[in-house]
Scaffold this active site. Structure first.
Site, mmCIF file in Angstrom:
data_model
loop_
_atom_site.group_PDB
_atom_site.id
_atom_site.type_symbol
_atom_site.label_atom_id
_atom_site.label_comp_id
_atom_site.label_asym_id
_atom_site.label_seq_id
_atom_site.Cartn_x
_atom_site.Cartn_y
_atom_site.Cartn_z
ATOM 1 N N SER A 1 0.796 -1.240 0.000
ATOM 2 C CA SER A 1 0.000 0.000 0.000
ATOM 3 C C SER A 1 0.823 1.283 0.000
ATOM 4 C CB SER A 1 -0.938 0.017 1.210
ATOM 5 O OG SER A 1 -1.895 -1.001 1.087
ATOM 6 N N TYR B 1 -3.946 -3.187 -10.434
ATOM 7 C CA TYR B 1 -3.871 -2.930 -9.000
ATOM 8 C C TYR B 1 -2.870 -3.871 -8.326
ATOM 9 C CZ TYR B 1 -5.434 -2.436 -4.153
ATOM 10 O OH TYR B 1 -5.483 -2.221 -2.804
ATOM 11 N N LYS C 1 0.231 3.459 -2.887
ATOM 12 C CA LYS C 1 -0.996 4.244 -3.010
ATOM 13 C C LYS C 1 -0.704 5.741 -2.938
ATOM 14 C CE LYS C 1 -4.266 0.789 -1.050
ATOM 15 N NZ LYS C 1 -3.502 -0.430 -1.320
ATOM 16 N N VAL D 1 1.038 -3.584 4.155
ATOM 17 C CA VAL D 1 1.096 -4.876 4.852
ATOM 18 C C VAL D 1 2.393 -5.625 4.594
ATOM 19 C CG1 VAL D 1 -1.378 -5.209 5.065
ATOM 20 C CG2 VAL D 1 -0.187 -6.047 3.028
#
Lengths: 305, 305, 305, 305
Positions: free
Chosen positions: B65, B190, B68, B259
């Site tokens: 992440s 993604y 992002k 994570v």
């Protein structure tokens, strides 16, 4: 770095004067609904207590949830981290008086600034001092140097009269054992706090300990540097109801709003602000207040980001 | 102000070495579960790109992440505020892949950092560029100066294999018309992003534009000063899943966790950081990573509050 | 007790003809939206298969969720109570395709008649037979004696095209391990079932086993007496989306509605009914259909209460 | 059809005697927790008032929520459908004292049998009669013919002492204007109702009007046939907290349970039942009570399905 705050405030007041949509004052109690939505005041307090202002910056208004900042600080000063067993520190992601989240989390409110959380903080302060609203008033008078600062009886009575939602929250948390002051006593203390009247000048100055990393106006320590930082963090992430993200986005300062139309904000190490204009947006934040703080950070470059 | 970062990093590494509980690596895909939970690396990049490090700060790990942040910046650079019609900016108040809030808000995710929001941001980037993951990789290589930086095929494949939750989110938002890339294509893009491998050094340096108020490594402007501030604000309020309040409390910096065990953080105007240690706490944030950043802000006094 | 059903049906048809507000046909797929909202048909089947009808009672319409009754019965006939480990039996208290409750209950749908539950039941039937939609069609043809009864390809294709919500539900439950058929295969089978076209006569007769306490048209046993009672109980408590309470209130019979405008209902030990009129109310139930069943129970005194 | 109820009751009592797990009595107030979990009584009342019983069928127990059936009937008898503007008729899909659903539905409880709904029904009865609990007691005495039937002061006081959850519900609905009796008065009336003590014989006989389609014991009409049917429908869909579906499944009769361990049930046109055993399952229903009713419908074939 020296900032010439006065010309900035005057420019902001001028721009706010041209603002077309000023929102609508809170109308859940008559006392608040009666205020002129066009009113506007703003004050900046430097670290040494020097205060600059514009508009109705010396006119007392209903502080409402702005007092939650001070109650939180007083409880942290008294019992420290023990508080965090009774209330969380996470943004709520829901309107400010939601019961839903409270139920999913077994009576522990998400943070000290939603109503449920503020009731818990008031419960703690009342247990510690036996006089929550009196203790808060004394602190505000000492910090602001304004001895006339007080709680409006009519507003407190009117809050109580329309207080079913807060009574529901308090009884609900009592059912989980997370509130131990008798509910009627707790509500009386809570509404007295909400009904405190103070001016932008008073509140900007009284917030100074958060810019001075925990030091009070007289130089004594209220909070450790680390605790002062924590209060600022809670303000930034949870201080403006369900619009904390947007406030951080636009303003970029720790801030706390109230439905009386006030907002206090902190530039750590530099200054504190209080702005007031009673017209609110749909999420309960002062329209002109947010706009004024937005302009302030843009004009001065003062933002935490 | 000059900071001697190297001794600070070494002191932190020493203290982290003594940390008893390091949490557990993510185990939802085998590739992540296999990593040694005791691994630790940390890097600080100054505004001019000078980078300091300690531990395994040059070892690539699964960015997950953390990417992002960069995808968000790229979309804001391309289409600006139009993005905010498709995703909100408020903390979620719920675990990071919750469908509940998405349903109450008609397919508009609360913010760009929960999985649903990141899928929307990826959808936007793919529409704008026709190659979301390629565009992101190019940006990361250019900013970090590391041409070997790439996406791990096995990790991406493994994510896809366990991707039912993200497929559910994507189809659900598609049912509201808030995603228009075909779902299988979107998920491929993604998962490729999530599977990017980069080192603490790479990621600390690549995050530099957020400390430089929007300027890229080569001095060109990616984001306006105001937009850079906005990305920092979203990181502070939403960057660490359901623990944003606690992270702001302890660390007091805009940060984004993944994570894979990485966390990037920004001290606006001063430096950027990346720390990595794969053991996670119950909310999905690196235990040693948060502890290291906590120590960093305490030792240096660098915090936004 | 003998009931003269034909005059009752004719009186109902007359009254329904005078009904001013007929609701609006479902419009989420073009094939359903095209139907004349004024259409009306109703059939009553006696225990021996004798069928009475009025209006367009022999015209096939899109059975949609009515098929969920038969799929449920077939799975219960095959695997009995094992099904209840994968789906609950409680009313949902939420609109029929809500993801919220599914998340709170870890991927176990509340009952077999919400979409999520029907996907689980279809998954079970497909695992047991390798051909869920074929098995269902064969059963309906055998019970109704109508060999032309089939699934409309255009409707099934149109459902698939607008199937993001069901895809989301299926992937979501797959993420909990509560669905094991590959999602694209499961959706194909599910949409084929929904797209079955049958008349009021067909469906009233095919439902007969629920009035005969589990016995099929040929006298063989499909379900034990106790299981047949259970299917009726699920219909009464969960058969009409979020209006089960009101349906029980007004009609007082086990019933199941579909967005094609059909409703089947059971008078245990006496007869079965199917009514069809495509105009729906806000909760997805046929306006004229509910009104007709309400009149039927009032005129005949046949109600379970 | 004649039923020989006595031998059926005796067989059931024998089987229940062998039941290993009897659950645990409610322990939220001391008065309820003190009861012997092994106690068991059951009564069947025929339409003419003849009553059969087994075990401790003449021993008074705390009726608790069983009284909600009678309060509902009394309000419907007084003001008819006007009640349904204040409370819904749909199953709640949530535990019986949930605030969540109440909030989503703006203070209108889902049905009259969850606590919030029962508070609304009590509020209506108190407005209509000025003496809700007195009116209810008079009705129960008249129908049962038992003049000693009364409310236990200690139990009522104990309920009040632990009444924070109900106080929260009442204040919450008052905040929406859906309750107008002052909350302390309303709670007093509500707890008096809950604290009524009656035997299985009393309650089976008093429920008779629901099997007689609305006719009272003296032959006068309390409810129209249609309204009596509606009360039965609400019992079937909402009478056993979050286990209505399973109760319909196993027992197949309109029924209402209470945390005192009682359950009343209705076979429309035939008889009424009351069973009592204080051990509860996780959802708040009497373990032996549900088992006994399950056996009753299996042995007699009396079920509405």
């Amino acid at each position: 770095m020296t900032h010439a705050f006065q010309p900035v405030l005057e420019r902001i007041a001028q721009e706010i004067g041209a603002l077309a949509d000023r929102g609508r004052p809170a109308d859940y109690i008559p006392a608040l609904a009666a205020v002129d939505p066009g009113a506007f005041g703003m004050a900046v307090a430097e670290l040494d207590g020097t205060v600059h202002g514009v508009g109705e910056w010396r006119r007392p208004f209903s502080a409402q949830s702005l007092t939650k900042v001070f109650t939180l600080a007083l409880v942290l000063a008294e019992e420290g981290d023990a508080l965090w067993e009774h209330v969380g520190r996470e943004p709520s992601g829901n309107p400010f008086n939601s019961l839903v989240q409270l139920e999913y989390e077994n009576g522990i409110p998400r943070n000290p600034f939603i109503n449920a959380g503020a009731l818990v903080v008031t419960d703690r302060l009342h247990r510690l001092t036996g006089d929550a609203s009196g203790r808060l008033l004394r602190f505000l008078r000492e910090e602001s140097g304004d001895d006339r600062l007080g709680s409006d009886r009519d507003v407190a009575a009117s809050e109580a009269e329309h207080g079913d939602r807060n009574a529901a929250l308090a009884h609900f948390m009592a059912s989980y054992g997370n509130i131990t002051t008798p509910v009627p006593v707790l509500l009386r203390e809570y509404f007295r706090q909400c009904a405190i009247e103070a001016s932008c000048a008073d509140l900007a100055v009284a917030t100074g300990f958060l810019a001075r990393h925990g030091l009070r106006a007289d130089g004594s320590r209220l909070l450790s540097r680390s605790r002062a930082k924590q209060v600022n963090a809670v303000m930034l992430t949870c201080g403006t109801y369900d619009a904390a993200g947007e406030f951080a986005h636009r303003v970029g300062l720790p801030g706390k709003s109230g439905v009386g139309g006030g907002i206090v904000a902190v530039v750590p190490g530099t200054c504190t602000l209080c702005v007031w204009s009673p017209g609110l947006d749909a999420r309960g934040n002062s329209v002109a207040g947010v706009a004024a703080l937005d302009r302030f950070t843009t004009l001065t470059g003062l933002s935490v980001f």
